[in-house]
Design an enzyme around this catalytic site. Structure first.
Site: not given
Ligand code: C2G
Length: 130
Positions: A44, A46
């Site tokens: 990803k 990340k």
């Molecule tokens: N999230 C949120 N509000 C934020 C930050 C994050 O609602 N201010 C939500 C994201 O939309 C996601 C969850 O928290 O649903 C986890 O965010 P991340 O750890 O950034 O996950 P991400 O990198 O989006 O990974 O297969 C799907 C991916 O693994 C999702």
């Protein structure tokens, strides 16, 4: 028991993540978090501050979370849903539409992101404080 799943990295756990987890749990009785492994994070593009084990330890302490599984690839979701008899997939709406193909297997819900907070913002703001 109505099972819900959500996927993510959940690094530097913050209130935006907690808002997501709390609302996801409201769609059922049992919330599974599929936590991105360090290797999948690299896919990803990340690099998380905390390792998978550290992120897992933190998430396990969250009252909304009932179970944590590894998220190793993009393609595992359908199998996860069938194998675990999951009825709802919940994601933040930055993923709006991206998982609609899974509507054949379960309900797919996109929830509004919590504004003004993200792991990258935390990292950036801390860099500014140096
Ligand atoms: N999230 C949120 N509000 C934020 C930050 C994050 O609602 N201010 C939500 C994201 O939309 C996601 C969850 O928290 O649903 C986890 O965010 P991340 O750890 O950034 O996950 P991400 O990198 O989006 O990974 O297969 C799907 C991916 O693994 C999702």
């Amino acid at each position: 028991m109505k099972k819900v799943v959500t996927y993510g990295t959940f690094d530097l756990l913050h209130y935006g993540h907690i808002n997501l987890l709390r609302r996801a749990k409201e769609y059922g009785d049992y919330l599974i978090v599929a936590l991105s492994t360090d290797e999948f994070n690299a896919v990803k593009n990340k690099k998380s501050f905390f390792s998978f084990e550290e992120r897992k330890l933190i998430l396990e302490s969250i009252k909304y979370v009932d179970c944590i599984i590894e998220e190793k690839c993009w393609e595992q979701k359908a199998e996860d849903i069938v194998k675990n008899k999951i009825e709802v997939l919940v994601m933040g709406n930055d993923w709006e539409g991206k998982f609609d193909l899974l509507k054949d297997y379960c309900d797919v819900i996109y929830l509004p992101r919590t504004p003004e907070i993200s792991t990258s913002k935390i990292k950036e703001d801390l860099r500014m404080c140096r």
